[in-house]
Motif scaffolding. Structure first.
Motif, PDB file in Angstrom:
ATOM      1  N   MET A 284       2.708  15.492 -12.768  1.00  0.00           N
ATOM      2  CA  MET A 284       1.710  16.166 -13.583  1.00  0.00           C
ATOM      3  C   MET A 284       1.557  17.627 -13.148  1.00  0.00           C
ATOM      4  O   MET A 284       1.398  18.517 -13.976  1.00  0.00           O
ATOM      5  N   TYR A 285       1.600  17.852 -11.859  1.00  0.00           N
ATOM      6  CA  TYR A 285       1.450  19.214 -11.325  1.00  0.00           C
ATOM      7  C   TYR A 285       2.664  20.074 -11.667  1.00  0.00           C
ATOM      8  O   TYR A 285       2.521  21.232 -12.057  1.00  0.00           O
ATOM      9  N   LEU A 286       3.857  19.509 -11.544  1.00  0.00           N
ATOM     10  CA  LEU A 286       5.075  20.292 -11.777  1.00  0.00           C
ATOM     11  C   LEU A 286       5.353  20.524 -13.259  1.00  0.00           C
ATOM     12  O   LEU A 286       5.941  21.531 -13.637  1.00  0.00           O
ATOM     13  N   ASN A 287       4.957  19.570 -14.095  1.00  0.00           N
ATOM     14  CA  ASN A 287       5.234  19.691 -15.527  1.00  0.00           C
ATOM     15  C   ASN A 287       4.093  20.322 -16.292  1.00  0.00           C
ATOM     16  O   ASN A 287       4.181  20.498 -17.501  1.00  0.00           O
ATOM     17  N   GLY A 288       3.013  20.570 -15.622  1.00  0.00           N
ATOM     18  CA  GLY A 288       2.060  21.171 -16.268  1.00  0.00           C
ATOM     19  C   GLY A 288       0.844  21.540 -16.647  1.00  0.00           C
ATOM     20  O   GLY A 288       0.256  22.032 -17.350  1.00  0.00           O
TER      21      GLY A 288
ATOM     22  N   ALA B 237       1.391   9.354  -5.760  1.00  0.00           N
ATOM     23  CA  ALA B 237       1.818  10.700  -5.398  1.00  0.00           C
ATOM     24  C   ALA B 237       2.882  11.209  -6.366  1.00  0.00           C
ATOM     25  O   ALA B 237       2.878  12.394  -6.734  1.00  0.00           O
ATOM     26  N   GLY B 238       3.779  10.350  -6.814  1.00  0.00           N
ATOM     27  CA  GLY B 238       4.788  10.737  -7.792  1.00  0.00           C
ATOM     28  C   GLY B 238       4.179  11.118  -9.121  1.00  0.00           C
ATOM     29  O   GLY B 238       4.611  12.087  -9.753  1.00  0.00           O
ATOM     30  N   ILE B 239       3.176  10.375  -9.549  1.00  0.00           N
ATOM     31  CA  ILE B 239       2.504  10.699 -10.812  1.00  0.00           C
ATOM     32  C   ILE B 239       1.786  12.039 -10.696  1.00  0.00           C
ATOM     33  O   ILE B 239       1.882  12.890 -11.586  1.00  0.00           O
TER      34      ILE B 239
ATOM     35  N   VAL C 259       0.836  -1.206   0.000  1.00  0.00           N
ATOM     36  CA  VAL C 259       0.000   0.000   0.000  1.00  0.00           C
ATOM     37  C   VAL C 259       0.870   1.255   0.000  1.00  0.00           C
ATOM     38  O   VAL C 259       0.591   2.216  -0.726  1.00  0.00           O
ATOM     39  N   THR C 260       1.936   1.268   0.783  1.00  0.00           N
ATOM     40  CA  THR C 260       2.835   2.421   0.829  1.00  0.00           C
ATOM     41  C   THR C 260       3.489   2.668  -0.516  1.00  0.00           C
ATOM     42  O   THR C 260       3.539   3.815  -0.993  1.00  0.00           O
TER      43      THR C 260
END
Length: 79
Positions: free
Chosen positions: A75-79, A69-71, A61-62
């Motif tokens: 997505m948030y940082l690239n755009g 969270a990485g995905i 689960v972790t």
């Protein structure tokens, strides 16, 4: 070979070997694989995880949550 091992493991847990057919079905194969990884012998009778099963479940689960969270972060940082 994988089918044979899955059938034997499912029988060890107390389930029918026919559940191994689900390893050919997308997403269902993940559930069968996780059950084979986590559940102790005789799980079908007791429906209780042992300590090792609980630890492995926590790790799985972790890792899954970190992956998601990485995905989301990428997505948030690239755009």
């Amino acid at each position: 070979m994988t089918i044979f091992i899955t059938v034997q493991r499912l029988k060890n847990m107390g389930y029918s070997g026919w559940w191994s057919v689900l390893i050919f079905v997308p997403l269902a194969n993940l559930l069968v694989g996780l059950r084979c990884l986590i559940c102790p012998a005789g799980y079908a009778d007791t429906k209780r995880l042992d300590l090792a099963g609980k630890i492995i479940t926590g790790i799985v689960v972790t890792v899954f949550l970190l992956f998601v969270a990485g995905i989301v972060a990428s997505m948030y940082l690239n755009g």
